[in-house]
Design a protein around this motif. Structure first.
Motif, PDB file in Angstrom:
ATOM      1  N   LYS A 114      -2.228   3.559  -6.508  1.00 43.12           N
ATOM      2  CA  LYS A 114      -2.704   4.785  -5.856  1.00 43.12           C
ATOM      3  C   LYS A 114      -1.544   5.680  -5.436  1.00 43.12           C
ATOM      4  CE  LYS A 114      -6.904   2.777  -3.846  1.00 43.12           C
ATOM      5  NZ  LYS A 114      -7.597   2.493  -2.564  1.00 43.12           N
ATOM      6  N   GLN A 115      -0.367   5.088  -5.259  1.00 45.91           N
ATOM      7  CA  GLN A 115       0.778   5.850  -4.769  1.00 45.91           C
ATOM      8  C   GLN A 115       1.519   6.599  -5.870  1.00 45.91           C
ATOM      9  OE1 GLN A 115       1.662   6.157  -1.405  1.00 45.91           O
ATOM     10  NE2 GLN A 115      -0.381   5.246  -1.219  1.00 45.91           N
ATOM     11  N   TRP A 116       1.257   6.277  -7.117  1.00 49.38           N
ATOM     12  CA  TRP A 116       2.017   6.949  -8.179  1.00 49.38           C
ATOM     13  C   TRP A 116       1.180   7.371  -9.380  1.00 49.38           C
ATOM     14  CZ3 TRP A 116       2.339   4.388 -12.927  1.00 49.38           C
ATOM     15  CH2 TRP A 116       2.021   3.026 -12.914  1.00 49.38           C
ATOM     16  N   ILE A 117      -0.101   7.031  -9.389  1.00 49.99           N
ATOM     17  CA  ILE A 117      -0.973   7.450 -10.482  1.00 49.99           C
ATOM     18  C   ILE A 117      -1.981   8.470  -9.963  1.00 49.99           C
ATOM     19  CG2 ILE A 117      -2.697   6.749 -12.184  1.00 49.99           C
ATOM     20  CD1 ILE A 117      -1.436   3.996 -12.244  1.00 49.99           C
ATOM     21  N   GLU A 118      -2.001   9.630 -10.593  1.00 48.33           N
ATOM     22  CA  GLU A 118      -3.017  10.638 -10.292  1.00 48.33           C
ATOM     23  C   GLU A 118      -4.090  10.549 -11.373  1.00 48.33           C
ATOM     24  OE1 GLU A 118      -1.344  14.478  -9.869  1.00 48.33           O
ATOM     25  OE2 GLU A 118       0.030  13.912  -8.250  1.00 48.33           O
ATOM     26  N   PRO A 142       0.795  -1.239   0.000  1.00 44.32           N
ATOM     27  CA  PRO A 142       0.000   0.000   0.000  1.00 44.32           C
ATOM     28  C   PRO A 142       0.820   1.279   0.000  1.00 44.32           C
ATOM     29  CG  PRO A 142      -0.007  -0.989   2.181  1.00 44.32           C
ATOM     30  CD  PRO A 142       0.673  -1.979   1.275  1.00 44.32           C
ATOM     31  N   THR A 143       2.078   1.220   0.425  1.00 45.74           N
ATOM     32  CA  THR A 143       2.921   2.414   0.470  1.00 45.74           C
ATOM     33  C   THR A 143       4.309   2.082  -0.041  1.00 45.74           C
ATOM     34  OG1 THR A 143       3.740   2.002   2.714  1.00 45.74           O
ATOM     35  CG2 THR A 143       1.686   3.266   2.506  1.00 45.74           C
ATOM     36  N   ARG A 144       5.022   3.129  -0.448  1.00 43.43           N
ATOM     37  CA  ARG A 144       6.399   2.954  -0.894  1.00 43.43           C
ATOM     38  C   ARG A 144       7.271   2.432   0.241  1.00 43.43           C
ATOM     39  NH1 ARG A 144       8.139   4.642  -5.546  1.00 43.43           N
ATOM     40  NH2 ARG A 144       6.414   6.108  -5.793  1.00 43.43           N
ATOM     41  N   ALA A 199      11.046   2.318  -7.191  1.00 45.43           N
ATOM     42  CA  ALA A 199      10.515   1.211  -7.986  1.00 45.43           C
ATOM     43  C   ALA A 199       9.005   1.098  -7.837  1.00 45.43           C
ATOM     44  CB  ALA A 199      11.180  -0.092  -7.570  1.00 45.43           C
ATOM     45  N   MET A 200       8.332   0.833  -8.961  1.00 45.28           N
ATOM     46  CA  MET A 200       6.899   0.562  -8.934  1.00 45.28           C
ATOM     47  C   MET A 200       6.625  -0.934  -8.831  1.00 45.28           C
ATOM     48  SD  MET A 200       5.444   3.258 -11.754  1.00 45.28           S
ATOM     49  CE  MET A 200       6.416   2.521 -13.082  1.00 45.28           C
ATOM     50  N   VAL A 213      -3.634   4.219 -17.388  1.00 49.54           N
ATOM     51  CA  VAL A 213      -2.244   4.534 -17.051  1.00 49.54           C
ATOM     52  C   VAL A 213      -1.514   3.282 -16.578  1.00 49.54           C
ATOM     53  CG1 VAL A 213      -0.735   5.839 -15.506  1.00 49.54           C
ATOM     54  CG2 VAL A 213      -2.743   6.940 -16.499  1.00 49.54           C
ATOM     55  N   PHE A 214      -2.156   2.494 -15.726  1.00 51.42           N
ATOM     56  CA  PHE A 214      -1.482   1.306 -15.174  1.00 51.42           C
ATOM     57  C   PHE A 214      -1.178   0.284 -16.259  1.00 51.42           C
ATOM     58  CE2 PHE A 214      -1.240  -2.743 -12.841  1.00 51.42           C
ATOM     59  CZ  PHE A 214      -0.269  -2.408 -11.908  1.00 51.42           C
ATOM     60  N   GLU A 215      -2.071   0.144 -17.230  1.00 51.55           N
ATOM     61  CA  GLU A 215      -1.844  -0.836 -18.292  1.00 51.55           C
ATOM     62  C   GLU A 215      -0.701  -0.432 -19.216  1.00 51.55           C
ATOM     63  OE1 GLU A 215      -5.578  -1.366 -20.239  1.00 51.55           O
ATOM     64  OE2 GLU A 215      -6.270  -2.881 -18.786  1.00 51.55           O
ATOM     65  N   THR A 216      -0.491   0.888 -19.387  1.00 54.22           N
ATOM     66  CA  THR A 216       0.554   1.341 -20.307  1.00 54.22           C
ATOM     67  C   THR A 216       1.856   1.719 -19.611  1.00 54.22           C
ATOM     68  OG1 THR A 216      -0.342   3.597 -20.227  1.00 54.22           O
ATOM     69  CG2 THR A 216      -1.106   2.169 -22.004  1.00 54.22           C
TER      70      THR A 216
END
Length: 296
Positions: free
Chosen positions: A147-151, A115-117, A132-133, A161-164
């Motif tokens: 949720k931590q890196w996509i706005e 859930p968090t970095r 790293a993602m 965004v997540f798929e690409t």
């Protein structure tokens, strides 16, 4: 002869045979280790990987779970609404990667969503500022919650965004390379192949990996194995890895790239696999690759 005497003799016989079998296996292992040390290391690593994977399965046994055809996604309550997104992205990457490598894991692959970095970093003992993602290690894919890196304003936007830009194709490729070679590969090769597959599947990678390598001093390939993470210019290291794999494909064809992996699985060193698959050793390859970079 009494029943107890017969039982005692039978037990001794089985014990003697067991000791003989263990001794024979030990002698065989020693012979293999001497004649093919790399091959014996791959067997040891394979056992270690499965034990580590089993440990992670046990450690996350109480987490929430979504299960698909080829993957199991485990997550905490905060990521309940995005668990399906992660699973779908993994399943979408599965088919083209299986086709290219002609390989499919025998068991469903575990994906653990953090859930968090900080929680992802802590699972490896990293510093909290690691970016790293996603990470593949020892049979398990670990990813940072989108949720931590996509706005994104909507779930549909986050999915797109997540798929690409997400890590699933990249990390699943790492897993496949690891299983095919039984851990016998240099770091630059697996990173290059993962980026190569990522380009093929999603058509894009992170901006820092799209920078050209021409005009820059390339890292020696033997330095880009154990010292990969310590290299000063990480974007160059990744980009150089990708370009080296692309050069293999453009000059020799994808079939030769897959042949290198098969030869590594047989216990060959990276130098031996290049000599047999590409008719050149690693130094010769690096020289030709450097010339190709300059002309491209």
């Amino acid at each position: 002869m009494s029943f107890l005497d017969a039982t005692f003799l039978g037990t001794n016989f089985l014990l003697k045979k067991t000791v003989q079998l263990v001794l024979a296996l030990f002698i065989l292992f020693v012979i293999v280790s001497v004649r093919a040390p790399m091959l014996s290391k791959t067997y040891i690593y394979s056992i270690f990987r499965e034990l580590s994977k089993a440990q992670m399965m046990w450690k996350t046994r109480s987490w929430n779970q979504n299960e698909g055809e080829h993957f199991i996604v485990r997550y905490q309550s905060a990521d309940r609404d995005i668990a399906r997104l992660v699973l779908d992205a993994a399943e979408n990457a599965y088919i083209p990667i299986r086709r290219d490598f002609a390989y499919a894991p025998k068991d469903k692959v575990l994906i653990v969503v953090y859930p968090t970095r900080e929680s992802l970093s802590k699972s490896f003992g990293w510093d909290a500022d690691e970016s790293a993602m996603g990470v593949y290690w020892a049979g398990v894919i670990r990813v940072l919650s989108p949720k931590q890196w996509i706005e994104a304003d909507t779930p549909e936007d986050m999915k797109a965004v997540f798929e690409t830009r997400g890590p699933m194709a990249h990390e699943f490729t790492h897993l496949v390379v690891d299983y095919i070679t039984r851990g016998n590969y240099p770091r630059w090769l697996t990173e290059g192949i993962a980026l190569y597959q990522e380009f093929k599947i999603v058509g894009d990678v992170e901006e820092e990996y799209r920078q050209p390598v021409s005009g820059k001093k390339l890292y020696p390939l033997n330095m880009m194995d154990r010292q990969f993470d310590a290299l000063a210019d990480q974007s160059l290291a990744y980009r150089q890895s990708y370009e080296a794999v692309r050069y293999i494909v453009e000059k020799h064809g994808e079939s030769k790239l897959w042949e290198i992996l098969v030869r590594l699985s047989m216990g060959e060193t990276i130098n031996q696999s290049f000599e047999h698959a590409l008719d050149m050793n690693l130094d010769e390859f690096q020289s030709e690759f450097a010339d190709w970079v300059k002309s491209n």
